[in-house]
Design an enzyme around this catalytic site. Structure first.
Site, PDB file in Angstrom:
ATOM      1  N   CYS A  82       0.814  -1.221   0.000  1.00 18.60           N
ATOM      2  CA  CYS A  82       0.000   0.000   0.000  1.00 18.60           C
ATOM      3  C   CYS A  82       0.848   1.272   0.000  1.00 18.60           C
ATOM      4  O   CYS A  82       0.334   2.355  -0.289  1.00 18.60           O
ATOM      5  CB  CYS A  82      -0.956   0.015   1.185  1.00 18.60           C
ATOM      6  N   HIS A  92      -3.024   7.276   2.741  1.00 17.76           N
ATOM      7  CA  HIS A  92      -3.475   5.995   2.191  1.00 17.76           C
ATOM      8  C   HIS A  92      -4.882   5.734   2.724  1.00 17.76           C
ATOM      9  O   HIS A  92      -5.162   5.922   3.905  1.00 17.76           O
ATOM     10  CB  HIS A  92      -2.518   4.881   2.626  1.00 17.76           C
ATOM     11  N   ASN A 108      -9.965   0.063   0.231  1.00 21.62           N
ATOM     12  CA  ASN A 108      -8.503   0.113   0.179  1.00 21.62           C
ATOM     13  C   ASN A 108      -8.045  -0.448  -1.173  1.00 21.62           C
ATOM     14  O   ASN A 108      -8.220  -1.633  -1.436  1.00 21.62           O
ATOM     15  CB  ASN A 108      -7.947  -0.722   1.343  1.00 21.62           C
TER      16      ASN A 108
HETATM   17  C1  LIG Z   1     -10.108  -5.011   9.999  1.00 14.92           C
HETATM   18  C2  LIG Z   1     -10.703  -4.009  10.966  1.00 14.92           C
HETATM   19  C3  LIG Z   1     -11.709  -3.149  10.239  1.00 14.92           C
HETATM   20  C4  LIG Z   1     -11.423  -4.762  12.057  1.00 14.92           C
HETATM   21  O1  LIG Z   1     -11.968  -3.854  12.982  1.00 14.92           O
HETATM   22  P1  LIG Z   1     -11.784  -4.085  14.548  1.00 14.92           P
HETATM   23  O2  LIG Z   1     -12.543  -3.019  15.211  1.00 14.92           O
HETATM   24  O3  LIG Z   1     -10.300  -4.179  14.816  1.00 14.92           O
HETATM   25  O4  LIG Z   1     -12.495  -5.437  14.758  1.00 14.92           O
HETATM   26  P2  LIG Z   1     -11.911  -6.811  15.314  1.00 14.92           P
HETATM   27  O5  LIG Z   1     -10.909  -7.371  14.342  1.00 14.92           O
HETATM   28  O6  LIG Z   1     -11.489  -6.604  16.734  1.00 14.92           O
HETATM   29  O7  LIG Z   1     -13.207  -7.671  15.264  1.00 14.92           O
HETATM   30  C5  LIG Z   1     -14.299  -7.404  16.142  1.00 14.92           C
HETATM   31  C6  LIG Z   1     -15.348  -8.432  15.865  1.00 14.92           C
HETATM   32  O8  LIG Z   1     -15.940  -8.198  14.589  1.00 14.92           O
HETATM   33  C7  LIG Z   1     -15.904  -9.380  13.815  1.00 14.92           C
HETATM   34  N1  LIG Z   1     -15.764  -9.028  12.406  1.00 14.92           N
HETATM   35  C8  LIG Z   1     -14.645  -8.969  11.674  1.00 14.92           C
HETATM   36  N2  LIG Z   1     -14.966  -8.627  10.415  1.00 14.92           N
HETATM   37  C9  LIG Z   1     -16.296  -8.454  10.373  1.00 14.92           C
HETATM   38  C10 LIG Z   1     -17.197  -8.092   9.357  1.00 14.92           C
HETATM   39  N3  LIG Z   1     -16.808  -7.803   8.106  1.00 14.92           N
HETATM   40  N4  LIG Z   1     -18.510  -7.994   9.690  1.00 14.92           N
HETATM   41  C11 LIG Z   1     -18.938  -8.250  10.918  1.00 14.92           C
HETATM   42  N5  LIG Z   1     -18.133  -8.621  11.930  1.00 14.92           N
HETATM   43  C12 LIG Z   1     -16.819  -8.707  11.650  1.00 14.92           C
HETATM   44  C13 LIG Z   1     -14.724 -10.146  14.343  1.00 14.92           C
HETATM   45  O9  LIG Z   1     -14.852 -11.520  14.045  1.00 14.92           O
HETATM   46  C14 LIG Z   1     -14.812  -9.861  15.827  1.00 14.92           C
HETATM   47  O10 LIG Z   1     -15.769 -10.707  16.383  1.00 14.92           O
HETATM   48  P3  LIG Z   1     -15.508 -11.353  17.837  1.00 14.92           P
HETATM   49  O11 LIG Z   1     -15.394 -10.165  18.767  1.00 14.92           O
HETATM   50  O12 LIG Z   1     -16.710 -12.182  18.041  1.00 14.92           O
HETATM   51  O13 LIG Z   1     -14.224 -12.121  17.700  1.00 14.92           O
HETATM   52  C15 LIG Z   1      -9.612  -3.132  11.593  1.00 14.92           C
HETATM   53  O14 LIG Z   1      -8.845  -3.873  12.498  1.00 14.92           O
HETATM   54  C16 LIG Z   1      -8.706  -2.533  10.575  1.00 14.92           C
HETATM   55  O15 LIG Z   1      -9.119  -1.740   9.771  1.00 14.92           O
HETATM   56  N6  LIG Z   1      -7.419  -2.857  10.633  1.00 14.92           N
HETATM   57  C17 LIG Z   1      -6.455  -2.324   9.721  1.00 14.92           C
HETATM   58  C18 LIG Z   1      -6.604  -3.045   8.434  1.00 14.92           C
HETATM   59  C19 LIG Z   1      -5.899  -2.345   7.325  1.00 14.92           C
HETATM   60  O16 LIG Z   1      -6.081  -1.180   7.111  1.00 14.92           O
HETATM   61  N7  LIG Z   1      -5.120  -3.099   6.551  1.00 14.92           N
HETATM   62  C20 LIG Z   1      -4.472  -2.639   5.402  1.00 14.92           C
HETATM   63  C21 LIG Z   1      -3.288  -1.799   5.759  1.00 14.92           C
HETATM   64  S1  LIG Z   1      -2.585  -1.210   4.317  1.00 14.92           S
END
Ligand SMILES: CC(C)(COP(=O)(O)OP(=O)(O)OC[C@H]1O[C@@H](n2cnc3c(N)ncnc32)[C@H](O)[C@@H]1OP(=O)(O)O)[C@@H](O)C(=O)NCCC(=O)NCCS
Length: 330
Positions: A116, A257, A287
């Site tokens: 990215c 980004h 993204n």
């Molecule tokens: C991926 C992301 C959106 C997840 O959000 P979060 O607030 O961290 O959520 P978590 O990973 O803690 O998940 C919370 C819950 O939601 C659930 N969940 C994950 N994806 C889900 C979706 N699409 N829909 C519904 N629930 C979802 C998880 O399973 C978890 O459930 P649990 O509590 O029963 O285990 C976030 O971590 C993120 O954006 N991270 C950076 C990713 C990124 O930008 N990557 C590229 C970098 S270049």
């Protein structure tokens, strides 16, 4: 240091026609529009048409950037394509783009993989090569077909990504103090397994079992990546401001980004710079990895949000982990 200012002469972007909404994703996996919007800020993303390749999208963005710069393919002597989704593992997408765009065969063409952060790494590379005087006019393209490397059954990743392309034409100006003023790029390779494609590379070639398990697709530990993203982008932004003896409020527009609105909001808070100074289009594209910054840059220019004399800060983070910032005076 070079005495030639390296400047952006034109920009262009391309997004495939097909819009994939959160509501459609919620029919395929256990998620909801509300969850995706509140956790990521994403409402929809674009998906390449069947048969539409990374190089096809890159060519579209490049053509628009050339028109914007008032140049033709014959003017270009250097092409660098930032992508993690080339048409083929070998050869480079830039070879296909050279041919489809009709660039001269004497054009130096290569791909660069910094995930990215790829556009910033490519911009830095191209500006150094043009600034040296060995190249005159260059194209830098960030393009991704992430839809091809997503596990569409994995709700933790499939809601985040989209396809698209952005491009910039780079040349020189005799005017000092404009164009790319500097970059601050970094890499933390110890975190590779937080965000990667486990199988299909040479360390673990794909097998029938790994393909059935979708291990040739993106795997990510989202929470860890989130924290590292905020920290790395904040550091890259602060460092470059300090190097140039600037304060955050000297920046008229930050083009971050576009991975997650909450990450952008955290950077805004850390830098104490209001969200109005940040360009955001993650709601419409998700993204798009290396394409995210050049698409946003092109949209910001077209929307009149960048004026002559303005200072723009680009800041990125990606798999690798890679990260970086770039400072541009227009
Ligand atoms: C991926 C992301 C959106 C997840 O959000 P979060 O607030 O961290 O959520 P978590 O990973 O803690 O998940 C919370 C819950 O939601 C659930 N969940 C994950 N994806 C889900 C979706 N699409 N829909 C519904 N629930 C979802 C998880 O399973 C978890 O459930 P649990 O509590 O029963 O285990 C976030 O971590 C993120 O954006 N991270 C950076 C990713 C990124 O930008 N990557 C590229 C970098 S270049």
């Amino acid at each position: 240091m070079s005495t030639r200012s390296t400047v952006i002469l034109g920009t262009g972007s391309y997004a495939p026609e097909r819009v994939l909404t959160n509501a459609e994703l919620a029919k395929a996996v256990d998620t909801s529009d509300e969850w995706i919007r509140t956790r990521t800020g994403i409402s929809e993303r674009r998906i390449a048409a069947p048969g539409e390749s990374t190089s096809d999208m890159g060519v579209q963005a490049a053509r628009r950037a050339l028109v914007n710069a008032g140049l033709t393919p014959a003017d270009i002597d250097l092409l660098v394509v930032a992508t993690i989704t080339p048409d083929y593992v070998m050869p480079a997408a830039s070879c296909l783009i050279q041919h489809k765009l009709g660039l001269r065969t004497s054009t130096t063409c290569f791909d660069l993989n910094a995930a990215c952060s790829g556009f910033l790494f490519a911009l830095d590379t191209v500006c150094a090569m043009v600034g040296s005087g060995r190249y005159q006019k260059a194209l830098v393209i960030g393009v991704e077909k992430l839809s091809a490397i997503i596990d569409w059954q994995d709700r933790t990743t499939c809601v985040l990504f989209g396809d698209g392309a952005g491009a910039a034409v780079i040349g020189t100006s005799p005017e000092p103090g404009i164009g790319l003023l500097g970059t601050r790029l970094g890499t933390s390779g110890e975190h590779v397994e937080l965000l990667y494609i486990p199988r299909g590379g040479t360390s673990a070639p794909a097998t029938a079992e790994s393909i059935a398990a979708q291990d040739h697709c993106i795997r990510m530990k989202g929470k860890e990546v989130f924290k590292l993203a905020v920290r790395a982008m904040d550091e890259a932004a602060r460092d470059i401001l300090e190097q140039h003896q600037l304060r955050a409020d000297h920046i008229s527009l930050v083009i971050p980004h576009q991975a997650n609105l909450r990450i952008i909001e955290a950077i805004s808070e850390y830098l104490d710079l209001p969200m109005e100074r940040f360009f955001v289009n993650v709601d419409r594209y998700g993204n798009t990895s290396a394409a995210s910054i050049p698409i946003a840059l092109d949209e910001a220019r077209r929307a009149g949000r960048i004026k002559s004399g303005d200072l723009t800060l680009l800041v990125a983070f990606g798999a690798g982990l890679t990260y970086g910032s770039a400072l541009i005076r227009w």
